[in-house]
Design an enzyme around this catalytic site. Structure first.
Site, mmCIF file in Angstrom:
data_model
loop_
_atom_site.group_PDB
_atom_site.id
_atom_site.type_symbol
_atom_site.label_atom_id
_atom_site.label_comp_id
_atom_site.label_asym_id
_atom_site.label_seq_id
_atom_site.Cartn_x
_atom_site.Cartn_y
_atom_site.Cartn_z
ATOM 1 C CE1 TYR A 102 2.704 6.788 22.998
ATOM 2 C CE2 TYR A 102 3.464 6.239 20.802
ATOM 3 C CZ TYR A 102 2.591 6.028 21.851
ATOM 4 O OH TYR A 102 1.611 5.074 21.749
ATOM 5 C CG ASP A 164 -0.621 2.050 12.557
ATOM 6 O OD1 ASP A 164 -1.600 1.473 12.092
ATOM 7 O OD2 ASP A 164 -0.261 1.917 13.740
ATOM 8 C CG HIS A 414 -1.326 11.634 16.677
ATOM 9 N ND1 HIS A 414 -0.620 10.826 17.526
ATOM 10 C CD2 HIS A 414 -0.719 11.528 15.489
ATOM 11 C CE1 HIS A 414 0.372 10.271 16.867
ATOM 12 N NE2 HIS A 414 0.348 10.681 15.632
ATOM 13 C CE1 TYR A 495 1.279 1.448 23.362
ATOM 14 C CE2 TYR A 495 3.301 0.199 23.163
ATOM 15 C CZ TYR A 495 2.367 1.041 22.619
ATOM 16 O OH TYR A 495 2.507 1.473 21.325
ATOM 17 N NE ARG A 496 6.006 4.108 21.840
ATOM 18 C CZ ARG A 496 6.034 3.776 20.550
ATOM 19 N NH1 ARG A 496 5.211 2.876 20.089
ATOM 20 N NH2 ARG A 496 6.894 4.331 19.738
#
Ligand code: ADP
Length: 573
Positions: A102, A164, A414, A495-496
């Site tokens: 992010y 995670d 990622h 959502y983000r």
């Protein structure tokens, strides 16, 4: 010292004066000016960078801070806000910087000053055993909270909820509305009480924290937290906590979190399903079990490749294949690993008779799906796939094993695409088919999971790419941009998101001529008239910035040369 990227509209001299003022507040050792890419040495989750995105989708030197400043206490955070207003220098707070996928610790506006909240402010301020809560500073990670409970001998009595990976900040993850996998998986739902420094430097406590606690003399004690602060979220009057999540309205300096009392027993399990086409039946079954809380936790359906990538890399399974894997290759991996095309991970919480009753219902329902296989996790016994890891995660024990799936491709990084959907078999199938088609077209493997909350699914699509290849990064960004629009056309929003996509996603939440964004902007301009706190975060631009120039969208120029030179003025002024 001149930084690699100056804050927009700030001259070298003004920047130097700001840095001198910041050093005066936090001390010389706690200010680092970022003068060039030679300082971008860290790219490992275990020792994360503080000034750039370690998993860049744009050039590594685009989203970077001009300096990183680490306050030692709340008073210093307040002082930093005051000087940032005085010099009109934008700042970007982060807690640990492990928000990978992010943007990590990187700012949306290149050249903002990073405020490293976690370096010094990293204490567990309280653990209350009787009421099962804790009060934390921003630098407390899931791991350090767990370690703290171990050091007090409380880790069996009070369970935490972990995402995670265990290295993120509890506050950072919670205010970004991250999730975990126990019954306390919705972190924001489980927080209770915040302390916030507003952009003007004022200190606020929300909920019951606004009520002073009497001191020893009976007079209000401004330091001690109110004894009900972590017990009752809402206090009196408007409830504000939500506006300090995913926002640029304040810097969170303390937060309460509820802990889960040991439920009296625990049993992790997995269920494997043979066929990709089983997805709708799995989702329909879960909805009925989850909404009635027979499934007690935020459980997950993972695609085969998400598990496979934890257990090996693409080359080890399919040597020489660089294109997306086909059905035959997936069948081969499925057989080799003894897994399913989908793997559902859940856990049972409570004394044995309760667990047995719940398991009876869960087993009975999923048995209707032909080919479903059930595995109970037993400590010490090898179990197929990643159940050993998930058994820890769903019990609230921090792990790092899932970092491994990023190595699916060489130099792997990622990038997440995370739409929310209704818990319906038909919706899951449609969203999965859209995603699969686009990912395969763009040359990526399909690595996804669905996390089922109380009444919705977070579909987490992991685009794994080689971060050293600009063409591959550009392809990853382009495919997610396409998916955002395609999902929005179907009524699904994310959502983000990553810094690079905030503007696009914010623009999809457009009901009534973008009324929600207008509200967000009015709050922004009221609380932060100089627009110094995290401008552009989640698409919310202050009036001092010309949003049309700053927004990033498909086709935007994204090199250091293309960064707008001056902040404003915005058409809203
Ligand atoms: P992680 O906890 O995963 O390491 P970060 O520390 O990278 O997460 O924070 C993620 C994002 O959350 C930051 O980029 C910032 O936007 C926001 N954030 C984190 N901590 C704070 C804080 N204490 N106050 C305000 N915003 C914060």
């Amino acid at each position: 010292m001149t930084p690699l990227t100056l804050p927009p509209g700030i001259s070298k001299d003004t920047f130097a004066a700001y840095v001198a003022a910041a050093r005066g507040v936090v001390g010389n050792d706690n200010v680092e000016v970022i003068t060039g890419p030679d300082q971008f040495t860290k790219d490992d989750y275990m020792d994360p960078a503080k000034e750039h995105d370690m998993y860049p989708v744009l050039d590594k030197d685009y989203f970077v801070s001009s300096a990183v400043v680490a306050p030692r206490n709340v008073a210093e955070v307040q002082a930093l806000m005051r000087i940032s207003n005085e010099f009109k220098v934008p700042v970007w707070p982060f807690s640990i910087g492990r928000n990978i996928g992010y943007g990590g610790p990187a700012p949306r506006v290149p050249g903002s000053v990073g405020i490293d909240m976690g370096r010094h402010m990293n204490r567990v301020l309280e653990v209350n055993e009787a009421d099962a809560y804790c009060l934390l500073e921003p630098g407390v990670t899931f791991q350090s909270l767990y370690d703290h409970l171990v050091s007090k001998g409380l880790e069996d009595k009070l369970w935490i909820d972990v995402p995670d990976l265990g290295g993120g900040s509890v506050i950072g993850n919670t205010i970004e509305r991250g999730v975990g996998y126990s019954p306390y998986g919705d972190h924001f739902m489980m927080h209770c009480g915040m302390e916030i420094v507003l952009p003007n430097g004022e200190l606020v406590r929300t909920g019951m924290g606004a009520l002073p606690e009497p001191g020893a003399t009976g007079a209000p004690d401004q330091q001690s937290p109110n004894r009900c602060w972590q017990l009752f979220n809402y206090g009196f009057g408007p409830y504000h906590d939500g506006i300090f999540s995913q926002s640029n309205y304040g810097i969170v300096t303390k937060m309460g979190m509820w802990l889960m009392p040991n439920p009296g027993g625990y049993q992790a399990y997995s269920i494997t399903f043979e066929r990709e086409d089983d997805l709708p039946a799995i989702v329909e079954t879960i909805r009925q079990l989850r909404i009635t809380m027979v499934i007690q936790n935020a459980a997950t359906i993972r695609s085969l490749l998400m598990d496979a990538a934890v257990l090996g890399d693409k080359e080890s399974f399919c040597p020489g294949v660089t294109r997306p894997l086909n059905d035959d290759e997936l069948d081969g991996i499925q057989t080799k690993l003894g897994l399913g095309r989908w793997i559902f991970y859940g856990a049972l919480y409570g004394p044995e008779p309760i667990r047995n009753a719940l398991w009876g219902a869960i087993h009975g329902s999923f048995s209707q799906i032909p080919g479903a296989k059930f595995h109970l996790h037993e400590d010490g016994k090898p179990t197929p796939g990643v159940l050993d890891i998930r058994a820890k995660t769903m019990r609230g024990i921090p792990t790092y094993d899932e970092l491994k799936w990023v190595d699916w491709v060489p130099n792997g990084a990622h990038f997440f695409f995370s739409p929310i959907a209704e818990v319906r078999g038909e919706a899951a199938t449609r969203q999965f088919q859209i995603t699969k088609r686009r990912l395969v077209e763009a040359g990526f493997d399909v690595i996804v999971d669905f996390i089922i909350g109380m009444r919705e699914m977070h579909h987490i699509v992991c685009v794994v790419y080689d971060r050293t290849k600009p063409e591959e990064r550009a392809r990853a960004l382009a495919v997610v941009r396409t998916l955002i629009d395609e999902c929005a056309a179907n009524g699904w929003g994310e959502y983000r998101t990553h810094l690079a996509l905030m503007d696009q996603i914010a623009s999809t939440y457009s009901f009534n001529d973008h009324a929600l964004m207008k509200l967000s902007e009015s709050i922004k301009d009221t609380l932060d008239p100089n627009g110094i706190l995290a401008p552009g975060k989640n698409g919310v631009w202050p009036a001092t910035y010309d949003k049309e120039k700053w927004r990033l969208q498909a086709g935007s120029q994204v090199t250091r040369q293309s960064i707008p030179k001056h902040p404003g003025p915005s058409p809203r002024l």
